[in-house]
Structures are given as C-alpha cells and as structure tokens.
Write a protein that holds these residues in place. Structure first.
Motif, PDB file in Angstrom:
ATOM      1  N   GLY A   1       0.820  -1.190   0.000  1.00 42.50           N
ATOM      2  CA  GLY A   1       0.000   0.000   0.000  1.00 42.50           C
ATOM      3  C   GLY A   1       0.861   1.249   0.000  1.00 42.50           C
ATOM      4  N   GLY A   2       0.233   2.401   0.024  1.00 37.87           N
ATOM      5  CA  GLY A   2       0.980   3.648   0.028  1.00 37.87           C
ATOM      6  C   GLY A   2       1.594   3.941  -1.326  1.00 37.87           C
ATOM      7  N   ASP A   3       2.435   4.963  -1.355  1.00 41.48           N
ATOM      8  CA  ASP A   3       3.028   5.419  -2.606  1.00 41.48           C
ATOM      9  C   ASP A   3       4.286   4.651  -2.995  1.00 41.48           C
ATOM     10  OD1 ASP A   3       1.069   7.371  -2.824  1.00 41.48           O
ATOM     11  OD2 ASP A   3       2.254   8.838  -1.694  1.00 41.48           O
ATOM     12  N   GLU A   4       4.972   4.029  -2.043  1.00 40.65           N
ATOM     13  CA  GLU A   4       6.260   3.389  -2.331  1.00 40.65           C
ATOM     14  C   GLU A   4       6.314   1.973  -1.764  1.00 40.65           C
ATOM     15  OE1 GLU A   4       8.849   6.358  -0.584  1.00 40.65           O
ATOM     16  OE2 GLU A   4       9.323   7.130  -2.565  1.00 40.65           O
ATOM     17  N   PRO A   5       5.474   1.060  -2.271  1.00 39.02           N
ATOM     18  CA  PRO A   5       5.532  -0.317  -1.793  1.00 39.02           C
ATOM     19  C   PRO A   5       6.833  -0.980  -2.223  1.00 39.02           C
ATOM     20  CG  PRO A   5       4.144  -0.179  -3.741  1.00 39.02           C
ATOM     21  CD  PRO A   5       4.501   1.237  -3.368  1.00 39.02           C
ATOM     22  N   GLY A   6       7.214  -2.020  -1.520  1.00 39.65           N
ATOM     23  CA  GLY A   6       8.430  -2.727  -1.911  1.00 39.65           C
ATOM     24  C   GLY A   6       8.834  -3.763  -0.895  1.00 39.65           C
ATOM     25  N   THR A   7       9.872  -4.484  -1.237  1.00 41.87           N
ATOM     26  CA  THR A   7      10.427  -5.524  -0.374  1.00 41.87           C
ATOM     27  C   THR A   7      11.939  -5.407  -0.381  1.00 41.87           C
ATOM     28  OG1 THR A   7       8.613  -7.086  -0.783  1.00 41.87           O
ATOM     29  CG2 THR A   7      10.697  -8.013  -0.047  1.00 41.87           C
ATOM     30  N   MET A   8      12.539  -5.488   0.791  1.00 38.99           N
ATOM     31  CA  MET A   8      13.997  -5.473   0.877  1.00 38.99           C
ATOM     32  C   MET A   8      14.442  -6.559   1.853  1.00 38.99           C
ATOM     33  SD  MET A   8      16.388  -3.734  -0.683  1.00 38.99           S
ATOM     34  CE  MET A   8      15.500  -2.261  -1.164  1.00 38.99           C
ATOM     35  N   THR A   9      15.395  -7.378   1.425  1.00 39.02           N
ATOM     36  CA  THR A   9      15.961  -8.431   2.262  1.00 39.02           C
ATOM     37  C   THR A   9      17.377  -8.051   2.647  1.00 39.02           C
ATOM     38  OG1 THR A   9      14.616 -10.130   1.166  1.00 39.02           O
ATOM     39  CG2 THR A   9      16.553 -10.885   2.371  1.00 39.02           C
ATOM     40  N   PHE A  10      17.730  -8.279   3.915  1.00 39.18           N
ATOM     41  CA  PHE A  10      19.055  -7.936   4.442  1.00 39.18           C
ATOM     42  C   PHE A  10      19.771  -9.215   4.854  1.00 39.18           C
ATOM     43  CE2 PHE A  10      16.113  -4.498   5.122  1.00 39.18           C
ATOM     44  CZ  PHE A  10      16.798  -3.385   4.659  1.00 39.18           C
ATOM     45  N   SER A  11      21.014  -9.344   4.416  1.00 38.57           N
ATOM     46  CA  SER A  11      21.776 -10.563   4.696  1.00 38.57           C
ATOM     47  C   SER A  11      23.262 -10.235   4.773  1.00 38.57           C
ATOM     48  CB  SER A  11      21.512 -11.611   3.608  1.00 38.57           C
ATOM     49  OG  SER A  11      21.925 -11.126   2.333  1.00 38.57           O
ATOM     50  N   ASP A  12      24.082 -11.276   4.915  1.00 40.84           N
ATOM     51  CA  ASP A  12      25.547 -11.138   4.928  1.00 40.84           C
ATOM     52  C   ASP A  12      26.024 -10.089   5.927  1.00 40.84           C
ATOM     53  OD1 ASP A  12      25.529 -13.035   2.984  1.00 40.84           O
ATOM     54  OD2 ASP A  12      26.107 -11.722   1.342  1.00 40.84           O
ATOM     55  N   TYR A  13      25.372 -10.061   7.083  1.00 45.40           N
ATOM     56  CA  TYR A  13      25.787  -9.130   8.126  1.00 45.40           C
ATOM     57  C   TYR A  13      27.222  -9.395   8.556  1.00 45.40           C
ATOM     58  CZ  TYR A  13      21.171  -7.074   9.026  1.00 45.40           C
ATOM     59  OH  TYR A  13      19.984  -6.368   8.931  1.00 45.40           O
ATOM     60  N   ASP A  14      28.002  -8.326   8.650  1.00 40.90           N
ATOM     61  CA  ASP A  14      29.380  -8.354   9.172  1.00 40.90           C
ATOM     62  C   ASP A  14      30.345  -9.175   8.321  1.00 40.90           C
ATOM     63  OD1 ASP A  14      28.583  -6.759  11.395  1.00 40.90           O
ATOM     64  OD2 ASP A  14      27.802  -8.559  12.379  1.00 40.90           O
ATOM     65  N   LYS A  15      29.966  -9.460   7.089  1.00 42.23           N
ATOM     66  CA  LYS A  15      30.881 -10.155   6.183  1.00 42.23           C
ATOM     67  C   LYS A  15      31.689  -9.131   5.380  1.00 42.23           C
ATOM     68  CE  LYS A  15      28.203 -14.404   5.647  1.00 42.23           C
ATOM     69  NZ  LYS A  15      27.590 -15.355   4.680  1.00 42.23           N
ATOM     70  N   PRO A  16      32.932  -9.473   5.011  1.00 41.75           N
ATOM     71  CA  PRO A  16      33.763  -8.524   4.246  1.00 41.75           C
ATOM     72  C   PRO A  16      33.111  -8.134   2.928  1.00 41.75           C
ATOM     73  CG  PRO A  16      35.091 -10.354   5.075  1.00 41.75           C
ATOM     74  CD  PRO A  16      33.654 -10.732   5.308  1.00 41.75           C
ATOM     75  N   VAL A  17      33.293  -6.875   2.553  1.00 49.69           N
ATOM     76  CA  VAL A  17      32.816  -6.373   1.267  1.00 49.69           C
ATOM     77  C   VAL A  17      34.041  -6.089   0.403  1.00 49.69           C
ATOM     78  CG1 VAL A  17      31.599  -4.515   0.071  1.00 49.69           C
ATOM     79  CG2 VAL A  17      30.732  -5.376   2.264  1.00 49.69           C
ATOM     80  N   LYS A  18      34.185  -6.816  -0.677  1.00 45.95           N
ATOM     81  CA  LYS A  18      35.331  -6.659  -1.565  1.00 45.95           C
ATOM     82  C   LYS A  18      34.934  -5.825  -2.770  1.00 45.95           C
ATOM     83  CE  LYS A  18      38.817  -9.196  -4.217  1.00 45.95           C
ATOM     84  NZ  LYS A  18      39.306 -10.538  -4.653  1.00 45.95           N
ATOM     85  N   VAL A  19      35.587  -4.691  -2.914  1.00 44.22           N
ATOM     86  CA  VAL A  19      35.293  -3.792  -4.025  1.00 44.22           C
ATOM     87  C   VAL A  19      36.452  -3.829  -5.017  1.00 44.22           C
ATOM     88  CG1 VAL A  19      34.749  -1.440  -4.725  1.00 44.22           C
ATOM     89  CG2 VAL A  19      33.971  -2.289  -2.499  1.00 44.22           C
ATOM     90  N   VAL A  20      36.162  -4.176  -6.252  1.00 37.23           N
ATOM     91  CA  VAL A  20      37.166  -4.202  -7.310  1.00 37.23           C
ATOM     92  C   VAL A  20      37.140  -2.853  -8.024  1.00 37.23           C
ATOM     93  CG1 VAL A  20      37.954  -5.326  -9.412  1.00 37.23           C
ATOM     94  CG2 VAL A  20      36.900  -6.690  -7.586  1.00 37.23           C
TER      95      VAL A  20
END
Length: 276
Positions: free
Chosen positions: A238-257
C-alpha cells in the motif's frame, strides 16, 4: 527501527551526469555479479517450523523492535536485495556495503542496468545504454548530447571524485551508517507494533512485527530469532512506495574491485567532451 518508515536510500543514479538528480527508494551484495530477480518483491515468507524456545517470549512487539534496531545498527556491513517503487516504476537493487563507505552492487530501473562501486572516496558507475538514456532524458538533456555521452561511456565506468556534481548524493548510497541511522530517526513513529505469526527468511526463523498506518499502508519487519536480532526483511504494501527489501551477509567482508584507469571516464572530462 522505523519499521514502518522508509530507509532513505538516495539512489541518485543519474546525478553523475547532471547535478541534482535523485531517486529515493523505500526500505530500512558477490552483488555486482548478478541481477536481482524480479520475483523477489513478491516472494512470500515461508512458514516457520515448530519453534525452539522463543528468545522474545517476554518482550512486547515494541521491545523486540528496539532490540532489532540496536543489533542492526551495530552491523559493520550488510547486503540488501530487493525491489521498491520509485516514481511509479520498479527499482531493483542488490548492494553490499560497509561502515567504511565502500560498496559494490547493481541496480535496475527503467529497463536499464547499472553497476555501482565505491572505494577510497571514489565512486564508479557503469550503465548500459537504456540506463543512461532513461537517466539523462529524465533530466531534460538534449538528444544530441545524450547520444554523444552514451558513445563516450560505452563499456566504460564514470568516475566521480568528492566535490564533483552529484558526488555527495551518489556517495550517500554507500553510507551504511547513515542508512542505519534512519532506523532510529523517530522513536515515536515505531511505537504501536504488533507481533504476527513467526516465519522464516532464507532458512532463519524470524519474529514478524507489523505496523499499520491510516489507510492501506502496512509494513512488516522480520527479526532474526537466532543469533543477533538483525532485521532480515522489510515488506511495505500500500501507500506510494511499496516494496520488499531483504538484508543478509551481516558483518561479512565487502570486496570492491576498482575499475582499471583505462576503463574509466572522469565526469568533468565527460561534461566538457559532450557540450555543444
């Protein structure tokens, strides 16, 4: 937790080309290697198995929300994947980010796809033709200049350094601390939660918190019942901005190339090279 609020993800994907652009998505990454499935927004939560002792047994829904906010704000990194509506069209996102303002991921909007990377205060954006054309057209850029810009960017990354047009907005997409600060922006707004049936998110048992606002707008937040009580999923209907967001991989390294220098175009040079 602002469970019923949007986490203000300022996905200013076209600000790298013309200043002042912005897309705001609702919510609150290996991410750059794959597209976000279109079905992720509509995927139902699995029913939970017979629960083990409930870690939240003696807590109210509001107290569970408080614990979820505290735990989630302590994260040093996470991955967020999902779909939100922005200006009436779907925005798919798959982004991994950490508390060092580093990120890597991919977004899809208007039928186009763009990859985003940020490291060492430098932001890199690489879009396909449909992405760039939609972004620049929405900002009123003349057709001939759009064509020239797309030609220069073909197969290359747009490089944005601090202080350049759009750098602060685009860089904010990768600011984990700012993202998580929004969870606790208004404590009064997150009062009045109710607890729904327990469920599972990607195999993890969760407590389900529900917030209904005036009208048809409802936000459902899933909080891990195993380990730290991280927020694992947010669904707004409902509302103007419906959506779904899933959060995972907490505290895992993020490798940026970081893209090779010969595959990048500086935004300042791009602007000079396409003016007519």
């Amino acid at each position: 937790m602002a469970s019923h609020r949007k986490l203000r993800i300022a996905t200013t994907v076209c600000a790298a080309v013309v200043a002042g652009a912005g897309l705001t998505g609702w919510t609150g990454t290996e991410s750059a290697a794959r597209d976000v499935p279109a079905a992720v927004a509509a995927a139902p939560m699995a029913a939970a198995p017979t629960p083990s002792p409930d870690p939240f047994e003696d807590l109210t829904a509001d107290q569970i929300g408080d614990r979820a906010v505290t735990a989630t704000q302590s994260a040093t990194s996470l991955r967020m994947t999902g779909r939100v509506m922005s200006d009436g069209q779907p925005l798919d996102m798959d982004l991994a980010l950490n508390d060092k303002r580093e990120c890597t991921g991919r977004m899809k909007i208007g039928g186009g796809t763009a990859e985003l990377r940020q490291a060492d205060k430098l932001t890199y954006l690489k879009g396909d033709e449909r992405f760039w054309r939609a972004s620049m057209t929405s900002q009123g850029m003349p057709g001939p200049r759009i064509d020239a810009t797309i030609e220069l960017l073909k197969g290359r990354w747009l490089k944005i350094t601090p202080g350049q047009a759009g750098s602060s907005d685009l860089g904010a997409v990768c600011d984990l601390k700012e993202l998580l600060a929004d969870l606790d922006e208004d404590k009064d707004e997150r009062k009045g939660l109710t607890r729904g049936p327990d469920a599972e998110v990607e195999g993890t048992p969760v407590a389900t918190l529900v917030k209904k606002k005036t009208g048809e707008e409802t936000t459902t937040v899933s909080v891990a019942r195993e380990g730290k009580p991280y927020i694992l999923k947010m669904v707004k209907t409902g509302g103007d901005e419906p959506g779904t967001m899933t959060f995972s991989d907490y505290d895992k390294p993020v490798k940026v190339v970081v893209p090779p220098a010969d595959e990048t175009v500086d935004i300042a040079k791009l602007d000079q090279g396409t003016r007519t």
